[in-house]
Design a protein around this motif. Structure first.
Motif, PDB file in Angstrom:
ATOM      1  N   MET A  63     -28.625   3.079  82.435  1.00  0.00           N
ATOM      2  CA  MET A  63     -27.336   2.956  81.733  1.00  0.00           C
ATOM      3  C   MET A  63     -26.213   3.209  82.728  1.00  0.00           C
ATOM      4  O   MET A  63     -26.161   4.283  83.337  1.00  0.00           O
ATOM      5  CB  MET A  63     -27.310   4.034  80.639  1.00  0.00           C
ATOM      6  N   SER A  64     -25.332   2.222  82.935  1.00  0.00           N
ATOM      7  CA  SER A  64     -24.271   2.492  83.899  1.00  0.00           C
ATOM      8  C   SER A  64     -23.005   2.971  83.190  1.00  0.00           C
ATOM      9  O   SER A  64     -22.582   2.414  82.175  1.00  0.00           O
ATOM     10  CB  SER A  64     -24.011   1.272  84.776  1.00  0.00           C
ATOM     11  N   ASP A 119     -21.477  -5.542  83.065  1.00  0.00           N
ATOM     12  CA  ASP A 119     -22.754  -4.944  82.636  1.00  0.00           C
ATOM     13  C   ASP A 119     -22.671  -3.433  82.433  1.00  0.00           C
ATOM     14  O   ASP A 119     -23.702  -2.788  82.238  1.00  0.00           O
ATOM     15  CB  ASP A 119     -23.867  -5.301  83.639  1.00  0.00           C
ATOM     16  N   ALA A 120     -21.473  -2.870  82.442  1.00  0.00           N
ATOM     17  CA  ALA A 120     -21.339  -1.429  82.173  1.00  0.00           C
ATOM     18  C   ALA A 120     -21.806  -1.155  80.739  1.00  0.00           C
ATOM     19  O   ALA A 120     -21.485  -1.915  79.821  1.00  0.00           O
ATOM     20  CB  ALA A 120     -19.887  -0.989  82.335  1.00  0.00           C
ATOM     21  N   ALA A 121     -22.530  -0.066  80.560  1.00  0.00           N
ATOM     22  CA  ALA A 121     -23.015   0.265  79.216  1.00  0.00           C
ATOM     23  C   ALA A 121     -22.031   1.169  78.490  1.00  0.00           C
ATOM     24  O   ALA A 121     -21.859   1.080  77.280  1.00  0.00           O
ATOM     25  CB  ALA A 121     -24.373   0.947  79.322  1.00  0.00           C
ATOM     26  N   VAL A 122     -21.396   2.042  79.278  1.00  0.00           N
ATOM     27  CA  VAL A 122     -20.541   3.069  78.695  1.00  0.00           C
ATOM     28  C   VAL A 122     -19.265   3.181  79.514  1.00  0.00           C
ATOM     29  O   VAL A 122     -19.291   3.046  80.743  1.00  0.00           O
ATOM     30  CB  VAL A 122     -21.286   4.434  78.712  1.00  0.00           C
ATOM     31  N   VAL A 123     -18.148   3.421  78.813  1.00  0.00           N
ATOM     32  CA  VAL A 123     -16.880   3.677  79.518  1.00  0.00           C
ATOM     33  C   VAL A 123     -16.354   5.034  79.065  1.00  0.00           C
ATOM     34  O   VAL A 123     -16.263   5.320  77.870  1.00  0.00           O
ATOM     35  CB  VAL A 123     -15.829   2.584  79.228  1.00  0.00           C
ATOM     36  N   LEU A 124     -16.030   5.857  80.054  1.00  0.00           N
ATOM     37  CA  LEU A 124     -15.444   7.165  79.806  1.00  0.00           C
ATOM     38  C   LEU A 124     -13.988   7.095  80.249  1.00  0.00           C
ATOM     39  O   LEU A 124     -13.704   6.718  81.387  1.00  0.00           O
ATOM     40  CB  LEU A 124     -16.206   8.209  80.624  1.00  0.00           C
ATOM     41  N   ALA A 135     -15.594   9.128  75.491  1.00  0.00           N
ATOM     42  CA  ALA A 135     -16.631   8.170  75.908  1.00  0.00           C
ATOM     43  C   ALA A 135     -16.929   7.183  74.777  1.00  0.00           C
ATOM     44  O   ALA A 135     -16.954   7.579  73.606  1.00  0.00           O
ATOM     45  CB  ALA A 135     -17.910   8.906  76.296  1.00  0.00           C
ATOM     46  N   PHE A 136     -17.188   5.943  75.163  1.00  0.00           N
ATOM     47  CA  PHE A 136     -17.468   4.884  74.175  1.00  0.00           C
ATOM     48  C   PHE A 136     -18.511   3.920  74.736  1.00  0.00           C
ATOM     49  O   PHE A 136     -18.586   3.720  75.961  1.00  0.00           O
ATOM     50  CB  PHE A 136     -16.191   4.073  73.871  1.00  0.00           C
ATOM     51  N   LEU A 137     -19.249   3.305  73.824  1.00  0.00           N
ATOM     52  CA  LEU A 137     -20.073   2.177  74.250  1.00  0.00           C
ATOM     53  C   LEU A 137     -19.098   1.128  74.778  1.00  0.00           C
ATOM     54  O   LEU A 137     -18.048   0.877  74.157  1.00  0.00           O
ATOM     55  CB  LEU A 137     -20.865   1.619  73.068  1.00  0.00           C
ATOM     56  N   ALA A 138     -19.413   0.526  75.903  1.00  0.00           N
ATOM     57  CA  ALA A 138     -18.470  -0.400  76.540  1.00  0.00           C
ATOM     58  C   ALA A 138     -18.085  -1.542  75.599  1.00  0.00           C
ATOM     59  O   ALA A 138     -16.910  -1.918  75.499  1.00  0.00           O
ATOM     60  CB  ALA A 138     -19.070  -0.935  77.838  1.00  0.00           C
TER      61      ALA A 138
END
Ligand code: C5P
Length: 202
Positions: free
Chosen positions: A1-2, A97-102, A165-168
């Motif tokens: 998970m990136s 392809d990022a999975a998560v963004v903080l 933090a959120f799912l991208a």
């Protein structure tokens, strides 16, 4: 998970009344931005960082990242007129392809890695997003002009901070519409029916 971090540092710092944007005001020997940048770089949870700098301050921000040896910084972009616009600019630089963004505010330099871990853990539990929050200790009133209209039940209220933090995919969707005046990212996710978990700040 990136996991990608967007560091919102493009505020003008008008309320502070300094001669430069808040992110470049000195905290000890260094610009305020250095603190959260270094902490995100050191965090084992974060894979890449996008810095959103005040317009015209992209170069000093890049130089600072280089000085600090922040190899995770993938891009530095100019912010917009509001925080939401700035985050939107940053989000555009996050890899597809990022999975998560903080998303973190550079105005909050004391970023704790435990909090980063906890907001990210919430996403593994199935939440769309997670935000750190504090109970409110003041009595809060809704006002119209000079008149108090209502006293709010503070037991149901929280003061919300960053990192958020959120799912991208959820965050991209939330930012696909308008709402330049949203004061945090969670607001836009909530508005689309996203489920956001509240966690403690410490
Ligand atoms: O001004 P405010 O308290 O909402 O700022 C919160 C964070 O958002 C700060 O870190 C600030 O640098 C950032 N911000 C931004 N672009 C703006 C306004 C604020 O990146 N146009």
């Amino acid at each position: 998970m990136s996991v990608w971090a967007v560091l919102a540092a493009a505020g003008s710092g008008e309320r502070l009344g300094a001669d430069r944007p808040k992110a470049f005001v000195r905290l000890g020997e260094r610009p305020l931005l250095a603190e959260s940048l270094e902490r995100l770089e050191a965090s084992g949870w974060i894979d890449a960082i996008v810095v959103v700098a005040p317009p015209g301050w992209e170069e000093p921000a890049i130089l600072l990242a280089e000085e600090l040896g922040c190899g995770k910084v993938s891009a530095c972009v100019a912010g917009g007129a509001t925080r939401a616009d700035s985050v939107r600019h940053g989000l555009a630089e996050v890899a597809d392809d990022a999975a998560v963004v903080l998303v973190h505010d550079a105005a909050r330099p004391l970023l704790g890695d435990a909090v980063v871990g906890r907001v990210l853990a919430a996403l593994n539990e199935g939440w769309d997003g997670a935000v750190p929050a504090l109970p409110v200790s003041d009595t809060l009133k809704r006002v119209e002009g000079e008149r108090v209209v209502e006293t709010l039940d503070r037991t149901q209220l929280r003061a919300v901070q960053t990192p958020q933090a959120f799912l991208a995919s959820v965050l991209r969707d939330a930012f696909s519409g308008g709402a330049a005046d949203a004061t945090d990212c969670s607001f836009l996710v909530e508005a689309r029916g996203g489920r956001v978990k509240v966690i403690g700040c410490s």
